[in-house]
Design a protein around this motif. Sequence first.
Motif, PDB file in Angstrom:
ATOM      1  N   LYS A 109       2.977 -16.070   3.002  1.00  0.00           N
ATOM      2  CA  LYS A 109       4.244 -15.904   3.733  1.00  0.00           C
ATOM      3  C   LYS A 109       5.180 -14.938   2.995  1.00  0.00           C
ATOM      4  CE  LYS A 109       8.275 -18.823   4.429  1.00  0.00           C
ATOM      5  NZ  LYS A 109       8.751 -20.203   4.413  1.00  0.00           N
ATOM      6  N   TYR A 110       5.339 -15.148   1.698  1.00  0.00           N
ATOM      7  CA  TYR A 110       6.241 -14.291   0.924  1.00  0.00           C
ATOM      8  C   TYR A 110       5.597 -12.941   0.625  1.00  0.00           C
ATOM      9  CZ  TYR A 110       9.756 -17.881   0.517  1.00  0.00           C
ATOM     10  OH  TYR A 110      10.738 -18.800   0.805  1.00  0.00           O
ATOM     11  N   GLY A 111       4.265 -12.895   0.607  1.00  0.00           N
ATOM     12  CA  GLY A 111       3.569 -11.631   0.409  1.00  0.00           C
ATOM     13  C   GLY A 111       3.837 -10.664   1.540  1.00  0.00           C
ATOM     14  N   ILE A 112       3.960 -11.200   2.749  1.00  0.00           N
ATOM     15  CA  ILE A 112       4.271 -10.372   3.916  1.00  0.00           C
ATOM     16  C   ILE A 112       5.656  -9.734   3.750  1.00  0.00           C
ATOM     17  CG2 ILE A 112       4.789 -10.457   6.385  1.00  0.00           C
ATOM     18  CD1 ILE A 112       2.565 -12.624   6.577  1.00  0.00           C
ATOM     19  N   LEU A 113       6.576 -10.480   3.179  1.00  0.00           N
ATOM     20  CA  LEU A 113       7.937  -9.957   2.985  1.00  0.00           C
ATOM     21  C   LEU A 113       7.960  -8.791   1.994  1.00  0.00           C
ATOM     22  CD1 LEU A 113       9.924 -13.309   2.818  1.00  0.00           C
ATOM     23  CD2 LEU A 113       9.831 -11.693   4.717  1.00  0.00           C
ATOM     24  N   LYS A 114       6.971  -8.777   1.067  1.00  0.00           N
ATOM     25  CA  LYS A 114       6.908  -7.668   0.108  1.00  0.00           C
ATOM     26  C   LYS A 114       6.491  -6.378   0.785  1.00  0.00           C
ATOM     27  CE  LYS A 114       4.235  -8.639  -3.316  1.00  0.00           C
ATOM     28  NZ  LYS A 114       3.447  -9.026  -4.477  1.00  0.00           N
ATOM     29  N   GLY A 115       5.730  -6.490   1.867  1.00  0.00           N
ATOM     30  CA  GLY A 115       5.295  -5.301   2.593  1.00  0.00           C
ATOM     31  C   GLY A 115       4.060  -4.674   1.990  1.00  0.00           C
ATOM     32  N   PHE A 116       3.467  -3.747   2.725  1.00  0.00           N
ATOM     33  CA  PHE A 116       2.260  -3.064   2.274  1.00  0.00           C
ATOM     34  C   PHE A 116       2.611  -1.972   1.286  1.00  0.00           C
ATOM     35  CE2 PHE A 116      -0.591   0.565   2.541  1.00  0.00           C
ATOM     36  CZ  PHE A 116      -1.780  -0.032   2.161  1.00  0.00           C
ATOM     37  N   GLN A 117       1.779  -1.873   0.255  1.00  0.00           N
ATOM     38  CA  GLN A 117       1.927  -0.804  -0.730  1.00  0.00           C
ATOM     39  C   GLN A 117       0.535  -0.319  -1.118  1.00  0.00           C
ATOM     40  OE1 GLN A 117       3.923  -3.184  -3.633  1.00  0.00           O
ATOM     41  NE2 GLN A 117       5.901  -2.282  -3.163  1.00  0.00           N
ATOM     42  N   PRO A 118       0.414   0.932  -1.441  1.00  0.00           N
ATOM     43  CA  PRO A 118      -0.883   1.435  -1.924  1.00  0.00           C
ATOM     44  C   PRO A 118      -1.294   0.705  -3.206  1.00  0.00           C
ATOM     45  CG  PRO A 118       0.621   3.254  -1.473  1.00  0.00           C
ATOM     46  CD  PRO A 118       1.413   1.986  -1.347  1.00  0.00           C
ATOM     47  N   ASP A 119      -2.587   0.679  -3.458  1.00  0.00           N
ATOM     48  CA  ASP A 119      -3.109  -0.027  -4.636  1.00  0.00           C
ATOM     49  C   ASP A 119      -2.487   0.478  -5.936  1.00  0.00           C
ATOM     50  OD1 ASP A 119      -4.707  -1.690  -3.169  1.00  0.00           O
ATOM     51  OD2 ASP A 119      -6.521  -0.478  -3.416  1.00  0.00           O
ATOM     52  N   TRP A 120      -2.318   1.794  -6.063  1.00  0.00           N
ATOM     53  CA  TRP A 120      -1.791   2.323  -7.315  1.00  0.00           C
ATOM     54  C   TRP A 120      -0.349   1.878  -7.537  1.00  0.00           C
ATOM     55  CZ3 TRP A 120       2.392   5.528  -7.857  1.00  0.00           C
ATOM     56  CH2 TRP A 120       2.850   6.183  -6.715  1.00  0.00           C
ATOM     57  N   VAL A 121       0.419   1.729  -6.480  1.00  0.00           N
ATOM     58  CA  VAL A 121       1.805   1.269  -6.617  1.00  0.00           C
ATOM     59  C   VAL A 121       1.809  -0.185  -7.066  1.00  0.00           C
ATOM     60  CG1 VAL A 121       3.960   0.802  -5.380  1.00  0.00           C
ATOM     61  CG2 VAL A 121       2.721   2.921  -4.951  1.00  0.00           C
ATOM     62  N   ARG A 122       0.952  -0.995  -6.452  1.00  0.00           N
ATOM     63  CA  ARG A 122       0.852  -2.410  -6.846  1.00  0.00           C
ATOM     64  C   ARG A 122       0.412  -2.530  -8.307  1.00  0.00           C
ATOM     65  NH1 ARG A 122      -1.548  -3.281  -1.886  1.00  0.00           N
ATOM     66  NH2 ARG A 122      -3.591  -3.568  -2.830  1.00  0.00           N
ATOM     67  N   THR A 123      -0.522  -1.672  -8.721  1.00  0.00           N
ATOM     68  CA  THR A 123      -0.993  -1.712 -10.101  1.00  0.00           C
ATOM     69  C   THR A 123       0.121  -1.378 -11.076  1.00  0.00           C
ATOM     70  OG1 THR A 123      -3.227  -1.093  -9.403  1.00  0.00           O
ATOM     71  CG2 THR A 123      -2.679  -0.753 -11.727  1.00  0.00           C
ATOM     72  N   VAL A 124       0.873  -0.353 -10.787  1.00  0.00           N
ATOM     73  CA  VAL A 124       1.990   0.032 -11.658  1.00  0.00           C
ATOM     74  C   VAL A 124       3.042  -1.085 -11.685  1.00  0.00           C
ATOM     75  CG1 VAL A 124       3.914   1.654 -11.921  1.00  0.00           C
ATOM     76  CG2 VAL A 124       1.623   2.509 -11.415  1.00  0.00           C
ATOM     77  N   GLU A 125       3.351  -1.634 -10.531  1.00  0.00           N
ATOM     78  CA  GLU A 125       4.319  -2.728 -10.478  1.00  0.00           C
ATOM     79  C   GLU A 125       3.827  -3.937 -11.263  1.00  0.00           C
ATOM     80  OE1 GLU A 125       5.271  -3.564  -6.402  1.00  0.00           O
ATOM     81  OE2 GLU A 125       6.717  -1.933  -6.311  1.00  0.00           O
ATOM     82  N   ASN A 126       2.548  -4.260 -11.135  1.00  0.00           N
ATOM     83  CA  ASN A 126       1.992  -5.387 -11.882  1.00  0.00           C
ATOM     84  C   ASN A 126       2.109  -5.168 -13.383  1.00  0.00           C
ATOM     85  OD1 ASN A 126       1.329  -6.675  -9.515  1.00  0.00           O
ATOM     86  ND2 ASN A 126      -0.821  -6.078  -9.571  1.00  0.00           N
TER      87      ASN A 126
END
Length: 132
Positions: A61-78
């Motif tokens: 549910k909360y993952g949907i609120l984060k929205g879609f992001q490319p894998d590289w963006v998610r990796t950098v954010e992580n």
Amino acid sequence: MSLIAIAQAAETMEKKQAVLTEADKEFVCQFAFTTGDKELTDKLIDELMEDGADKVRVMEKYGILKGFQPDWVRTVENLLVALEMYRIQEQRAVQTLSEILAVYGVDIPAEQLKEMPATQVREQFKKQEMAR
């Protein structure tokens, strides 16, 4: 995106004495970092803390609120989230060490202790022990 939001989320989890898994805490910090929304982050923490909570459903549910992001963006954010979480843990550990040393009569402020080599801390501790 906000590193301050991660610190606020960690503080909120600590205040609420949230018993969450490391994966849950990481998700909360990632959500806080991505959205920067303290209110939603607090609601997420509350929902994860509920007895019998379906954590997978809550995270979806909360993952949907984060929205879609490319894998590289998610990796950098992580990576940024992980670094901030480690920084907060380091800060707490140094503060705790400073408090423990103070109990033994070695007064070294946390800021100074962080920059000080371990050998110098040992020397000050030994000097204090010899003075007793």
